[in-house]
Design a protein around this motif. Structure first.
Motif, PDB file in Angstrom:
ATOM      1  N   THR A   1      11.286  77.825 -10.502  1.00 32.08           N
ATOM      2  CA  THR A   1      10.274  77.785  -9.449  1.00 32.08           C
ATOM      3  C   THR A   1       8.923  78.174 -10.033  1.00 32.08           C
ATOM      4  O   THR A   1       8.628  79.353 -10.245  1.00 32.08           O
ATOM      5  N   PHE A   2       8.106  77.169 -10.292  1.00 28.66           N
ATOM      6  CA  PHE A   2       6.842  77.343 -11.009  1.00 28.66           C
ATOM      7  C   PHE A   2       5.949  78.385 -10.359  1.00 28.66           C
ATOM      8  O   PHE A   2       5.355  79.223 -11.045  1.00 28.66           O
ATOM      9  N   SER A   3       5.848  78.365  -9.055  1.00 24.78           N
ATOM     10  CA  SER A   3       4.874  79.204  -8.353  1.00 24.78           C
ATOM     11  C   SER A   3       5.161  80.701  -8.486  1.00 24.78           C
ATOM     12  O   SER A   3       4.287  81.523  -8.209  1.00 24.78           O
ATOM     13  N   ASN A   4       6.360  81.072  -8.879  1.00 29.53           N
ATOM     14  CA  ASN A   4       6.740  82.480  -8.948  1.00 29.53           C
ATOM     15  C   ASN A   4       6.315  83.178 -10.237  1.00 29.53           C
ATOM     16  O   ASN A   4       6.466  84.401 -10.350  1.00 29.53           O
ATOM     17  N   TYR A   5       5.813  82.412 -11.188  1.00 28.58           N
ATOM     18  CA  TYR A   5       5.622  82.960 -12.528  1.00 28.58           C
ATOM     19  C   TYR A   5       4.194  82.799 -13.037  1.00 28.58           C
ATOM     20  O   TYR A   5       3.481  81.861 -12.671  1.00 28.58           O
ATOM     21  N   GLY A   6       3.815  83.740 -13.895  1.00 32.91           N
ATOM     22  CA  GLY A   6       2.543  83.621 -14.575  1.00 32.91           C
ATOM     23  C   GLY A   6       2.598  82.560 -15.659  1.00 32.91           C
ATOM     24  O   GLY A   6       3.682  82.199 -16.154  1.00 32.91           O
ATOM     25  N   MET A   7       1.411  82.045 -16.010  1.00 29.72           N
ATOM     26  CA  MET A   7       1.298  81.029 -17.041  1.00 29.72           C
ATOM     27  C   MET A   7       0.144  81.392 -17.973  1.00 29.72           C
ATOM     28  O   MET A   7      -0.828  82.033 -17.547  1.00 29.72           O
ATOM     29  N   GLY A   8       0.246  80.972 -19.205  1.00 29.86           N
ATOM     30  CA  GLY A   8      -0.811  81.294 -20.150  1.00 29.86           C
ATOM     31  C   GLY A   8      -1.094  80.159 -21.110  1.00 29.86           C
ATOM     32  O   GLY A   8      -0.276  79.236 -21.265  1.00 29.86           O
ATOM     33  N   TRP A   9      -2.249  80.227 -21.711  1.00 33.02           N
ATOM     34  CA  TRP A   9      -2.628  79.330 -22.803  1.00 33.02           C
ATOM     35  C   TRP A   9      -2.943  80.189 -24.033  1.00 33.02           C
ATOM     36  O   TRP A   9      -3.658  81.199 -23.932  1.00 33.02           O
ATOM     37  N   PHE A  10      -2.419  79.757 -25.148  1.00 35.90           N
ATOM     38  CA  PHE A  10      -2.691  80.395 -26.440  1.00 35.90           C
ATOM     39  C   PHE A  10      -3.114  79.299 -27.409  1.00 35.90           C
ATOM     40  O   PHE A  10      -2.927  78.113 -27.128  1.00 35.90           O
ATOM     41  N   ARG A  11      -3.681  79.701 -28.527  1.00 37.97           N
ATOM     42  CA  ARG A  11      -4.055  78.715 -29.529  1.00 37.97           C
ATOM     43  C   ARG A  11      -3.834  79.283 -30.925  1.00 37.97           C
ATOM     44  O   ARG A  11      -3.830  80.495 -31.129  1.00 37.97           O
TER      45      ARG A  11
ATOM     46  N   ASP B   1      -1.758  74.200 -10.178  1.00 44.43           N
ATOM     47  CA  ASP B   1      -1.439  73.416  -8.996  1.00 44.43           C
ATOM     48  C   ASP B   1       0.069  73.545  -8.803  1.00 44.43           C
ATOM     49  O   ASP B   1       0.848  72.863  -9.489  1.00 44.43           O
ATOM     50  N   ASN B   2       0.459  74.421  -7.919  1.00 46.50           N
ATOM     51  CA  ASN B   2       1.891  74.689  -7.743  1.00 46.50           C
ATOM     52  C   ASN B   2       2.642  73.479  -7.191  1.00 46.50           C
ATOM     53  O   ASN B   2       3.829  73.312  -7.455  1.00 46.50           O
ATOM     54  N   ALA B   3       1.958  72.640  -6.439  1.00 46.04           N
ATOM     55  CA  ALA B   3       2.607  71.448  -5.897  1.00 46.04           C
ATOM     56  C   ALA B   3       2.976  70.458  -7.012  1.00 46.04           C
ATOM     57  O   ALA B   3       3.904  69.666  -6.865  1.00 46.04           O
ATOM     58  N   LYS B   4       2.224  70.539  -8.117  1.00 46.26           N
ATOM     59  CA  LYS B   4       2.470  69.629  -9.241  1.00 46.26           C
ATOM     60  C   LYS B   4       3.128  70.328 -10.422  1.00 46.26           C
ATOM     61  O   LYS B   4       3.293  69.728 -11.489  1.00 46.26           O
ATOM     62  N   ASN B   5       3.465  71.601 -10.262  1.00 50.97           N
ATOM     63  CA  ASN B   5       4.064  72.383 -11.353  1.00 50.97           C
ATOM     64  C   ASN B   5       3.225  72.300 -12.621  1.00 50.97           C
ATOM     65  O   ASN B   5       3.760  72.201 -13.734  1.00 50.97           O
TER      66      ASN B   5
END
Length: 123
Positions: free
Chosen positions: A28-38, A72-76
């Motif tokens: 469930t995508f909306s329940n979790y944090g997300m990050g970008w690294f490089r 965009d939680n609707a689009k994961n």
């Protein structure tokens, strides 16, 4: 099994913009944090930006004011809009999914990673 697929990388001249996307699946995508690294050639992976499940964001000083992370939680999907790109932004950019709802700056809090998308900024 969480899967992350990034897109949107490419080559751009300094001063230009790119929007990176990352589509997640497997939970469930909306329940979790997300990050970008490089990770730039010859350097360690570094934090760029993160967003928690509630939409609060945090940025590395190096991109603050030039980068915007959104979801965009609707689009994961999580996005990273990068403006006024500089040659030092050249790197492989990785999307990461957190182990909880937080938007952490610590790579150890992200058990799931995408394959990366390359960004090259020429002067």
């Amino acid at each position: 099994q969480v899967q992350l697929v990034e897109s949107g990388g490419g080559s751009v001249q300094a001063g230009g913009s790119l929007r990176l996307s990352c589509v997640a699946s497997g939970r469930t995508f909306s329940n979790y944090g997300m990050g970008w690294f490089r990770q730039a050639p010859g350097q360690e992976r570094e934090f760029v930006a993160a967003i928690n499940s509630g939409g609060s964001t945090t940025y590395a000083d190096s991109v603050k004011g030039r980068g915007t992370i959104s979801r965009d939680n609707a689009k994961n999907t999580v996005y990273l809009q990068m403006n006024t790109l500089k040659p030092e932004d050249t790197a492989v950019y990785f999307c990461a999914a957190a182990k909880n709802s937080w938007g952490s700056r610590n790579a150890l809090d992200y058990p799931y990673w995408g394959q990366g998308t390359r960004v090259t900024v020429s002067s």
